[in-house]
Design a protein around this motif. Structure first.
Motif, PDB file in Angstrom:
ATOM      1  N   MET A   1       0.829  -1.213   0.000  1.00  0.00           N
ATOM      2  CA  MET A   1       0.000   0.000   0.000  1.00  0.00           C
ATOM      3  C   MET A   1       0.863   1.263   0.000  1.00  0.00           C
ATOM      4  N   ALA A   2       1.920   1.265   0.805  1.00  0.00           N
ATOM      5  CA  ALA A   2       2.792   2.436   0.861  1.00  0.00           C
ATOM      6  C   ALA A   2       3.481   2.649  -0.486  1.00  0.00           C
TER       7      ALA A   2
ATOM      8  N   GLU B   1       0.939   4.161  -2.868  1.00  0.00           N
ATOM      9  CA  GLU B   1       0.672   5.557  -2.493  1.00  0.00           C
ATOM     10  C   GLU B   1       1.836   6.471  -2.859  1.00  0.00           C
TER      11      GLU B   1
ATOM     12  N   SER C   1       2.139   7.113  -6.512  1.00  0.00           N
ATOM     13  CA  SER C   1       1.080   7.960  -7.080  1.00  0.00           C
ATOM     14  C   SER C   1       1.220   9.417  -6.629  1.00  0.00           C
TER      15      SER C   1
ATOM     16  N   THR D   1       1.778  10.584  -3.332  1.00  0.00           N
ATOM     17  CA  THR D   1       1.518  10.895  -1.924  1.00  0.00           C
ATOM     18  C   THR D   1       2.843  11.131  -1.216  1.00  0.00           C
TER      19      THR D   1
ATOM     20  N   GLU E   1       2.617  12.192   4.759  1.00  0.00           N
ATOM     21  CA  GLU E   1       1.191  11.874   4.880  1.00  0.00           C
ATOM     22  C   GLU E   1       0.968  10.430   5.309  1.00  0.00           C
ATOM     23  N   LEU E   2       1.880   9.561   4.943  1.00  0.00           N
ATOM     24  CA  LEU E   2       1.757   8.139   5.289  1.00  0.00           C
ATOM     25  C   LEU E   2       2.342   7.808   6.661  1.00  0.00           C
TER      26      LEU E   2
ATOM     27  N   GLN F   1       0.153   6.474   9.617  1.00  0.00           N
ATOM     28  CA  GLN F   1      -0.322   5.103   9.382  1.00  0.00           C
ATOM     29  C   GLN F   1       0.809   4.099   9.576  1.00  0.00           C
TER      30      GLN F   1
END
Length: 164
Positions: free
Chosen positions: A46-47, A50, A53, A55, A59-60, A63
């Motif tokens: 997922m990271a 992200e 794309s 991000t 921002e991550l 999480q």
């Protein structure tokens, strides 16, 4: 002449572990560790998606920190199982067995209830989507297997301090 006696540890304790940890408890512990590894793999996927794309890493970060905390706690709790720690078993069962499982299945369930089609999703899936889905399925199976094994009769007897 004085006799020197040597003290040997009782047979019920080897290296700080209760003797005769049932295979079912060791298997549950192994499944929990596998589930953590699968969760970490999913988080990495997922990271990666992200970040690729656009991000920003910042921002991550919340999480990532949260997940690392959950993964670390899960590993520590899983390792406590072989030390006959019933509180670890109950914490894993409730925290990850119930709430963790719900967090994994809520979104897919909502999507299905909203009319999503598994066949259409598989047909349109990119390779990364299929890898993620496969990991998520294995993750869920590991959690469900671990919870089931932790409450088998031999495990119950072990956590009560009796032999089965």
């Amino acid at each position: 002449m004085s006799r020197v006696s040597t003290v040997t540890p009782p047979p019920a304790s080897r290296g700080g572990l209760p003797d005769q940890v049932p295979p079912v408890v060791l298997a549950a512990m192994s499944l929990w560790l596998f589930a953590v590894a699968a969760g970490a793999f999913e988080a990495l996927l997922m990271a990666t998606v992200e970040l690729s794309s656009g991000t920003a890493f910042g921002e991550l970060l919340p999480q990532i920190v949260f997940r690392l905390g959950v993964f670390g706690a899960a590993v520590l709790l899983a390792l406590r199982l072989r030390h006959r720690r019933n509180w670890a078993r109950l914490t894993l069962a409730v925290g990850l067995g119930i709430f963790g499982t719900l967090s994994l299945v809520v979104e897919p369930a909502r999507w299905l209830l909203a009319g999503g089609s598994i066949g259409d999703a598989v047909a349109a899936a990119a390779p990364m989507d299929l890898v993620f889905a496969g990991s998520r399925i294995l993750h869920l199976l590991a959690v469900l297997g671990a919870v089931t094994l932790m409450f088998q009769p031999r495990a119950n007897a072990f956590f009560r301090g009796r032999s089965a």
